[in-house]
Motif scaffolding. Structure first.
Motif, PDB file in Angstrom:
ATOM      1  N   GLY A 204       0.786  -1.238   0.000  1.00 32.47           N
ATOM      2  CA  GLY A 204       0.000   0.000   0.000  1.00 32.47           C
ATOM      3  C   GLY A 204       0.807   1.271   0.000  1.00 32.47           C
ATOM      4  O   GLY A 204       0.288   2.330   0.411  1.00 32.47           O
ATOM      5  N   ASN A 205       2.064   1.240  -0.440  1.00 36.05           N
ATOM      6  CA  ASN A 205       2.912   2.431  -0.512  1.00 36.05           C
ATOM      7  C   ASN A 205       2.997   3.127   0.850  1.00 36.05           C
ATOM      8  O   ASN A 205       3.279   2.475   1.858  1.00 36.05           O
ATOM      9  CB  ASN A 205       2.417   3.376  -1.611  1.00 36.05           C
ATOM     10  N   GLY A 209       2.292  -0.732   6.320  1.00 33.38           N
ATOM     11  CA  GLY A 209       2.688  -0.860   7.710  1.00 33.38           C
ATOM     12  C   GLY A 209       4.187  -0.861   7.895  1.00 33.38           C
ATOM     13  O   GLY A 209       4.946  -0.250   7.136  1.00 33.38           O
ATOM     14  N   ILE A 210       4.627  -1.603   8.909  1.00 32.52           N
ATOM     15  CA  ILE A 210       6.029  -1.626   9.283  1.00 32.52           C
ATOM     16  C   ILE A 210       6.883  -2.283   8.208  1.00 32.52           C
ATOM     17  O   ILE A 210       8.079  -2.002   8.093  1.00 32.52           O
ATOM     18  CB  ILE A 210       6.186  -2.362  10.637  1.00 32.52           C
ATOM     19  N   VAL A 211       6.275  -3.154   7.387  1.00 36.61           N
ATOM     20  CA  VAL A 211       7.037  -3.828   6.325  1.00 36.61           C
ATOM     21  C   VAL A 211       7.529  -2.805   5.307  1.00 36.61           C
ATOM     22  O   VAL A 211       8.661  -2.895   4.809  1.00 36.61           O
ATOM     23  CB  VAL A 211       6.157  -4.909   5.652  1.00 36.61           C
ATOM     24  N   VAL A 212       6.698  -1.824   4.982  1.00 36.60           N
ATOM     25  CA  VAL A 212       7.118  -0.763   4.059  1.00 36.60           C
ATOM     26  C   VAL A 212       8.296   0.008   4.640  1.00 36.60           C
ATOM     27  O   VAL A 212       9.280   0.325   3.940  1.00 36.60           O
ATOM     28  CB  VAL A 212       5.933   0.176   3.758  1.00 36.60           C
ATOM     29  N   GLU A 213       8.233   0.293   5.909  1.00 38.22           N
ATOM     30  CA  GLU A 213       9.349   0.993   6.561  1.00 38.22           C
ATOM     31  C   GLU A 213      10.640   0.182   6.466  1.00 38.22           C
ATOM     32  O   GLU A 213      11.714   0.732   6.148  1.00 38.22           O
ATOM     33  CB  GLU A 213       8.994   1.254   8.027  1.00 38.22           C
ATOM     34  N   CYS A 253      -6.163  15.068   6.593  1.00 43.42           N
ATOM     35  CA  CYS A 253      -6.283  15.087   8.052  1.00 43.42           C
ATOM     36  C   CYS A 253      -6.196  13.660   8.589  1.00 43.42           C
ATOM     37  O   CYS A 253      -6.588  12.706   7.933  1.00 43.42           O
ATOM     38  CB  CYS A 253      -7.590  15.740   8.470  1.00 43.42           C
ATOM     39  N   GLY A 254      -5.700  13.530   9.791  1.00 43.02           N
ATOM     40  CA  GLY A 254      -5.632  12.229  10.426  1.00 43.02           C
ATOM     41  C   GLY A 254      -4.550  11.322   9.887  1.00 43.02           C
ATOM     42  O   GLY A 254      -4.814  10.150   9.622  1.00 43.02           O
ATOM     43  N   TRP A 255      -3.356  11.835   9.710  1.00 39.30           N
ATOM     44  CA  TRP A 255      -2.243  11.002   9.249  1.00 39.30           C
ATOM     45  C   TRP A 255      -1.807  10.105  10.412  1.00 39.30           C
ATOM     46  O   TRP A 255      -1.542  10.576  11.520  1.00 39.30           O
ATOM     47  CB  TRP A 255      -1.081  11.868   8.800  1.00 39.30           C
ATOM     48  N   SER A 256      -1.666   8.818  10.136  1.00 41.30           N
ATOM     49  CA  SER A 256      -1.165   7.903  11.160  1.00 41.30           C
ATOM     50  C   SER A 256       0.339   8.088  11.334  1.00 41.30           C
ATOM     51  O   SER A 256       1.035   8.586  10.447  1.00 41.30           O
ATOM     52  CB  SER A 256      -1.480   6.459  10.779  1.00 41.30           C
ATOM     53  N   ALA A 257       0.820   7.656  12.503  1.00 37.94           N
ATOM     54  CA  ALA A 257       2.255   7.775  12.776  1.00 37.94           C
ATOM     55  C   ALA A 257       3.075   6.939  11.801  1.00 37.94           C
ATOM     56  O   ALA A 257       4.162   7.354  11.373  1.00 37.94           O
ATOM     57  CB  ALA A 257       2.541   7.352  14.211  1.00 37.94           C
ATOM     58  N   GLN A 258       2.545   5.761  11.415  1.00 39.39           N
ATOM     59  CA  GLN A 258       3.280   4.905  10.472  1.00 39.39           C
ATOM     60  C   GLN A 258       3.346   5.545   9.092  1.00 39.39           C
ATOM     61  O   GLN A 258       4.367   5.480   8.406  1.00 39.39           O
ATOM     62  CB  GLN A 258       2.599   3.538  10.383  1.00 39.39           C
ATOM     63  N   LYS A 259       2.261   6.204   8.674  1.00 30.13           N
ATOM     64  CA  LYS A 259       2.269   6.871   7.374  1.00 30.13           C
ATOM     65  C   LYS A 259       3.268   8.015   7.363  1.00 30.13           C
ATOM     66  O   LYS A 259       3.982   8.223   6.370  1.00 30.13           O
ATOM     67  CB  LYS A 259       0.861   7.383   7.040  1.00 30.13           C
ATOM     68  N   VAL A 260       3.315   8.767   8.449  1.00 26.82           N
ATOM     69  CA  VAL A 260       4.287   9.859   8.542  1.00 26.82           C
ATOM     70  C   VAL A 260       5.707   9.307   8.447  1.00 26.82           C
ATOM     71  O   VAL A 260       6.570   9.841   7.730  1.00 26.82           O
ATOM     72  CB  VAL A 260       4.087  10.647   9.844  1.00 26.82           C
ATOM     73  N   THR A 261       5.968   8.204   9.149  1.00 25.20           N
ATOM     74  CA  THR A 261       7.297   7.589   9.105  1.00 25.20           C
ATOM     75  C   THR A 261       7.630   7.094   7.700  1.00 25.20           C
ATOM     76  O   THR A 261       8.746   7.308   7.190  1.00 25.20           O
ATOM     77  CB  THR A 261       7.363   6.420  10.109  1.00 25.20           C
TER      78      THR A 261
END
Length: 934
Positions: A204-205, A209-213, A253-261
Motif C-alpha cells: 500500500g505504498n 505498515g512496518i514492512v514498508v518501513e 487530516c488524520g495522518w497515522s504515525a506509520q504513514k508519517v514515518t
C-alpha cells in the motif's frame, strides 16, 4: 564455549540448583542418547529453559547444540529447536566489551539453515543470522561474502510466499548490507530493487505498515553513498516507480504515525539520489529523470497542499530543494509553481513569507532558506528575476501583491534577528557569482520614513550595521556586504564613497572586544580587505596604498591578519563548511552560510598577501589581472565556439545516424528485391524447361494430319498479315503524297521569304512567317518520326514473315514425300505459299523504295531548316542595324538642337523645327501644283 562466556559476561545472578542440574541432565541426554526422539525432546527442553537461564544454557549446551546441527540435519524439527535455542541465548543486546569472537562454523550452520525451505528450519535460521549480524557484523559479512552463492541464496528470502519469513528476510538484508559496498552491489544486481518495490506496492505504498518501513530502510542502505547502485537504480527506470508514493489525497487530516514515518523515509530516499555530495553528473541525470516522470510535480503538490504534518512539509521542502539544485529545467518549473490561493501567488513568495515570519517553526524556516538557496544555485535567470523585483521600474506601485524582493527587504530590516540573517543570506545568494546583478542592486532605493529622502540599499545596510544591533544581524549584513563587494569594483567605489564606512570598520577591528564580538571583527577585516583588493583607485582619498597605510597606523598588519583569521577558526564556520544544507540545532547557532565559507576560503589568503604588497607589486598584479581577464575572455570565446561546434557535430551525427538507418533500410529493401528477382528468374527457367519438354513431346507424338492442320492455320494467319501490309502500304503512299505537297509549299515559302528579305519595314511580318514555318517544320518532323517508327515495325514484321517462310519451306518439302498419299489440297497449299512468297518480296521492294523517299524527304527538311536558321539570323542583323540607325538619328537631333541653341545665344537668326517642317510642306505643295499644271 569461550564465545558465550565472553558474551554473557561475569557470574550469573545465582540460578536455582535445580535449574542448573536440569540443564546438565538435558545436555547429557543430547550427547548420549542414541534415539533421535530422545535428543529431540532434550533439545526442546533446552529451548524452553534458554530464555530464563541464558548463561547456563549457553555455557553448557553450546557445544552439544552445534553437534546437533552437524549430525541431525536430516530432521528439521530438532534443527529448528537447536536454532531457536541458540537465538534465545545470543539475541539479547550485549555491551560492547562483552562481545566475544564467534567461531566461524557456527555462522556457517546458521546461514545454511536460513537457506533451507522448511519453515521450522528457515525461520529460526533467519532470526539467528540476523542476531549474529547485529553483534558480529563485519565477521559474518565476510563469511557470507566468501561463501559460494551466499548472498544470492539469502536473496531468495524476498520471494518466499510466507510473509513472516519474507519480512524477517528484509530485516536480515538490512543488517547484511550495512557499511559493506561489495555486498550492497551484489544484492542490488540480484534484482533487489524490483522485489523491494513490489513489496512496497503490495503493502500500500505510504499507507502500508512496518514492512514498508523496513523495505525503505533496506533501499537506503543499498543506495546511500553507493554511486554504482544509484546509477543502476536510475538506469533501471525505478525512479518512475517512486511517483505513486507521493500521491496523497485531498483529505490530509488524520495522518497515522506509520504513514508519517513511511513518507519521511520515502522523501529521504529521493534525497539520497540527488544529494549534493553525489557526483554532479549522477545527480543531474536523476534530477532530470524526476522531472520527466512527474515526481517533482508531485512533490510540489504536497508542498502547496493543506493539512500536511509539519515534519513532512519540512522534509518535502528539503527534498524539493535538492531536486532543483543546479538543474535549470527543474528550477524553471519551480519558478512557475503557484500556490492555490486567491489570487494565485508564486510558491517562492509563499515560502519566503514563512521564512521571514518569526512565528513559524525554526526547522521550517531553515528548510525554506535552503530551498531558496537551491533555487538560485547556478541559476542566473532566477537571480535576475529576484533582483528585478527590487528595482524601481518593476515594483508594483499599487501594492496589491507582495514580491520576493519586498519580502527580503522587509526581513532584512525587521526586529527579528533570525529574519535579518535569513534575508541577508538569501539576498547574498541572489548575487552569487553575478557581477551584473551586483551593479543593478546599487540602483535600489529605500524609503526609510515619511518626509525623508530615500537611501540606497547599500547605505541602509551600513547604517544598520553601525547602530550596534544583535550579533546575528550584524553577521548576516556583513556576509551580504562581503558577497556584494567581492569581484565588483563599482560596488566597492559606492561603499567607499560614504566617508563613515572606513572609520567604522577600522574602529571595530582595532578594539579589543569579547569572544562574541571577535566574529564581527573578523568579518569587518574581511570587508575592509575586499575594499582594498577589488579597489580600482577611482577615489583619490581611498586608493589602495592609502588604505594600507591606514591599516598600518591604526590597526597594524599583523593584528589585521590575526583578526581576519578569527573567521576560519570559529567552530560554527567549520560546521557550515561541511554541507550546503543549514544544519543548526538552535537559532543562536545560525552564523555562517555554506557558500560564504567558500568565499572566505578563497579570499583570506589573497587579502593577507595584498596587505603586505607594495604599490609596484600592486601595479604588476593589476597588469597580471588584466592579462588574465583578456585570457579568460579569449578562453570564454573559444569555449563558446567549441560549444557551437559541438552542437553542430551533434546535429551532423544525428543526420549521419538517420542516413545510416535509411541506408540500412534501403539495403534491406534491395536485398529483398534481389531475392525476389532471383526467385522470378528461377521460376522463369523452370517454366522454360517445362515448355521445352512439352514442345518436344508434342512434336514427337504429333501425326502428319495435325502438322498439316497447324500449317493451314499458319497460312491463314499469313494471309491476314498480307492484307494488313497492303492497307499499310496504301496509307504510306498517301502520307508520302502529303509530304511531297508540304515540301513544295515549303519551297514556295522559301522563295517568298527571299523576296521579302530586301525590305526592312516588313521584318516583323517575316518573323511571324518564319515562326509559322517553324511550327510547320516541327509538325513535319513529328510526322516523319512516327512514320520512321512505323517503318521499323514493318521491317520487323517483314523479318518475321521471311523467317516463317523459311520455316514453311522445309515443312512443305517434307510434305512432298507424302503428297502421293494426301489429297490435292496440299498441292494447292504449296501454290498459295509460293504466291505469298512473291507478294512478300514485292512488299519488301516497295518498303525499300519508301525508305529511300523518306530519306530524301528528311534531307530536304534538314536543308529547309538550315535555310530557315540563316533567314532568322539575317532578320536579327537587319533589326540590329535599324536600331543603330535610330540611335544615330537621335544623336544627330540632339547635336542640331544644341547648335541651334548656341546660334540663338550668339544672336544669329535660326528657324525652328516647326518652321522648317512647314516650309518643307509648302515646297512640297508648290511642287505638286507645278506637276499638275504640267
Amino acid at each position: 564455549m569461550n564465545f558465550l562466556r565472553g558474551v554473557m559476561g561475569g557470574p550469573s545472578a545465582g540460578p536455582q540448583p535445580s535449574g542448573a542440574d536440569t540443564i546438565q541432565k538435558l545436555c547429557d541426554r543430547v550427547a548420549s542418547s542414541t534415539l533421535l526422539d530422545d535428543r529431540r525432546d532434550a533439545v526442546r527442553a533446552l529451548k524452553a529453559l534458554s530464555k530464563k537461564y541464558r548463561l547456563e544454557v549457553g555455557i553448557q549446551a553450546m557445544e552439544h547444540l552445534v553437534h546437533v546441527l552437524q549430525t541431525d540435519r536430516s530432521d528439521s524439527e530438532i534443527i529448528g529447536y537447536a536454532l531457536d535455542t541458540l537465538y534465545n541465548v545470543i539475541s539479547n543486546d550485549l555491551e560492547e566489551e562483552e562481545q566475544g569472537k564467534l567461531p566461524s562454523f557456527d555462522i556457517m550452520y546458521s546461514s545454511q539453515s536460513a537457506k533451507e525451505f522448511d519453515f521450522h528450519v528457515r525461520w529460526p535460521g533467519v532470526k539467528l543470522l540476523t542476531s549474529l549480524l547485529k553483534q558480529q557484523g563485519p565477521q559474518v559479512q565476510q563469511i557470507i561474502l566468501v561463501s559460494p552463492m551466499g548472498v544470492s541464496r539469502l536473496m531468495d528470502l524476498l520471494a518466499d510466499s510466507r510473509e513472516v519469513i519474507r519480512n524477517d528476510g528484509v530485516l536480515l538484508l538490512q543488517q547484511l548490507t550495512k557499511s559493506n559496498a561489495a555486498i550492497q552491489k551484489i544484492v542490488a544486481f540480484e534484482n533487489a530493487f524490483e522485489r523491494l518495490l513490489d513489496i512496497v506496492t503490495e503493502e500500500g505504498n505510504s499507507d502500508g505498515g512496518i514492512v514498508v518501513e523496513d523495505c525503505l530502510l533496506l533501499l537506503q542502505n543499498l543506495l546511500k553513498n553507493n554511486n554504482s547502485n544509484q546509477n543502476f537504480f536510475k538506469e533501471g527506470s525505478y525512479i518512475q516507480r517512486m511517483k505513486p508514493w507521493f500521491e496523497v489525497g485531498d483529505d490530509n487530516c488524520g495522518w497515522s504515525a506509520q504513514k508519517v514515518t513511511n513518507l519521511h523515509l520515502m522523501l529521504q530516499l529521493v534525497r539520497v539520489l540527488v544529494s549534493p555530495t553525489n557526483p554532479p553528473g549522477a545527480t543531474t541525470s536523476c534530477q532530470k529523470a524526476m522531472f520527466h516522470c512527474g515526481l517533482l510535480q508531485q512533490l510540489c503538490t504536497i508542498l502547496m497542499a493543506t493539512g500536511v504534518p509539519a515534519d513532512i512539509l519540512t522534509e518535502t521542502i528539503n527534498t524539493v530543494s535538492e531536486v532543483i539544485r543546479g538543474c535549470q529545467m527543474n528550477q524553471d518549473y519551480f519558478a512557475s509553481v503557484n500556490a492555490p490561493s486567491n489570487p494565485p501567488r508564486p510558491a517562492i513568495v509563499v515560502l519566503l513569507m514563512s521564512m521571514v515570519n518569526e512565528r513559524q517553526p525554526f526547522v521550517l524556516r531553515c528548510a525554506v532558506l535552503y530551498c531558496f538557496q537551491c533555487f538560485l544555485y547556478k541559476n542566473h535567470k532566477g537571480q535576475g528575476e529576484i533582483v528585478s523585483t527590487l528595482l524601481p521600474s518593476t515594483i508594483d506601485a499599487t501594492g496589491s501583491s507582495v514580491s520576493a524582493g519586498q519580502l527580503l527587504c522587509g526581513g532584512l530590516f525587521s526586529t527579528d534577528s533570525l529574519s535579518n540573517w535569513c534575508a541577508a543570506v538569501a539576498l547574498a545568494h541572489a548575487l552569487q557569482e553575478n557581477a551584473a546583478l551586483k551593479e543593478q542592486l546599487l540602483r535600489v532605493q529605500l524609503a526609510t520614513s515619511i518626509g525623508n529622502p530615500p537611501v540606497s540599499l547599500l547605505q541602509q545596510c551600513t547604517n544598520i550595521l553601525s547602530q550596534g544591533s544583535k550579533v546575528q544581524t550584524r553577521v548576516g549584513l556583513l556576509m551580504l556586504l562581503c558577497t556584494w563587494l567581492s569581484n565588483c569594483s563599482i560596488a566597492v567605489t559606492h561603499f567607499l564613497h560614504n566617508p563613515a564606512n572606513v572609520p567604522f570598520l577600522t574602529g571595530q577591528i582595532a578594539e579589543n572586544l569579547g569572544e562574541e564580538e571577535q566574529l564581527v571583527q573578523g568579518l569587518c577585516a574581511l570587508l575592509l580587505g575586499i575594499s582594498i583588493y577589488y579597489n580600482d583607485n577611482s577615489l583619490e582619498n581611498y586608493r589602495k596604498e592609502k588604505l594600507k597605510q591606514l591599516i598600518e597606523k591604526r590597526i597594524g598588519r599583523e593584528n589585521f591578519v590575526e583578526k581576519l583569521g578569527f573567521i576560519s577558526k570559529h567552530e560554527l564556520y567549520s560546521r557550515a563548511a561541511q554541507k550546503p544544507q543549514p544544519g543548526f540545532s538552535s537559532p543562536e547557532h545560525m552564523m555562517f552560510d555554506h557558500e560564504f565559507t567558500k568565499l572566505v576560503k578563497e579570499l583570506e589568503g589573497v587579502i593577507s598577501k595584498a596587505i603586505y604588497k607594495s604599490s609596484e607589486e600592486d601595479k604588476k598584479e593589476e597588469e597580471v589581472k588584466k592579462t588574465l581577464e583578456q585570457h579568460d575572455n579569449i578562453v570564454t570565446h573559444y569555449k563558446k565556439v567549441i560549444r557551437e561546434q559541438d552542437q553542430e557535430l551533434e546535429e551532423l551525427k544525428q543526420q549521419v545516424s538517420t542516413l545510416k538507418s535509411q541506408n540500412e533500410q534501403l539495403q534491406v529493401t534491395v536485398t529483398q528485391q534481389v531475392s525476389q528477382i532471383q526467385q522470378h528468374k528461377d521460376q522463369y527457367n523452370l517454366l522454360k524447361v517445362q515448355l521445352g519438354k512439352d514442345t518436344q513431346h508434342h512434336n514427337s507424338h504429333g501425326d502428319t494430319l495435325q502438322v498439316n492442320g497447324i500449317q493451314l492455320e499458319e497460312v491463314s494467319k499469313l494471309r491476314e498479315e498480307l492484307e494488313d501490309w497492303r492497307s499499310r502500304h496504301e496509307q504510306l503512299q498517301g502520307q508520302l503524297k502529303e509530304k511531297d505537297a508540304v515540301i513544295e509549299n515549303l519551297k514556295s515559302l522559301q522563295l517568298e521569304m527571299g523576296t521579302e528579305q530586301s525590305s526592312l519595314p516588313s521584318s516583323s511580318g517575316g518573323m511571324e512567317h518564319s515562326a509559322e514555318l517553324q511550327k510547320e517544320l516541327e509538325l513535319l518532323r513529328t510526322q516523319i518520326q512516327l512514320q520512321a517508327a512505323e517503318i521499323s515495325k514493318l521491317q520487323a514484321e517483314n523479318q518475321k514473315l521471311q523467317a516463317m517462310n523459311t520455316a514453311v519451306d522445309p515443312a512443305l518439302g517434307a510434305g512432298g514425300a507424302a503428297a502421293s498419299r494426301s489429297s490435292e489440297k496440299e498441292g494447292r497449299l504449296l501454290q498459295e505459299l509460293g504466291e505469298l512468297q512473291s507478294e512478300v518480296k514485292a512488299l519488301s521492294e516497295e518498303k525499300a523504295s519508301l525508305q529511300q523517299q523518306l530519306d530524301s524527304s528528311s534531307s530536304t527538311v534538314a536543308i529547309l531548316q538550315d535555310e530557315k536558321n540563316k533567314l532568322q539570323q539575317e532578320v536579327a542583323e537587319a533589326k540590329k542595324e535599324q536600331d543603330d540607325l535610330l540611335v544615330l538619328l537621335a544623336d544627330q537631333d540632339q547635336k542640331l538642337s544644341a547648335l541651334r541653341s548656341k546660334l540663338k545665344d550668339l544672336g544669329m537668326p535660326v528657324e525652328d523645327e516647326d518652321d522648317i517642317e512647314s516650309g518643307d510642306q509648302a515646297d512640297e505643295d508648290e511642287d505638286g501644283d507645278e506637276e499638275e499644271q504640267d
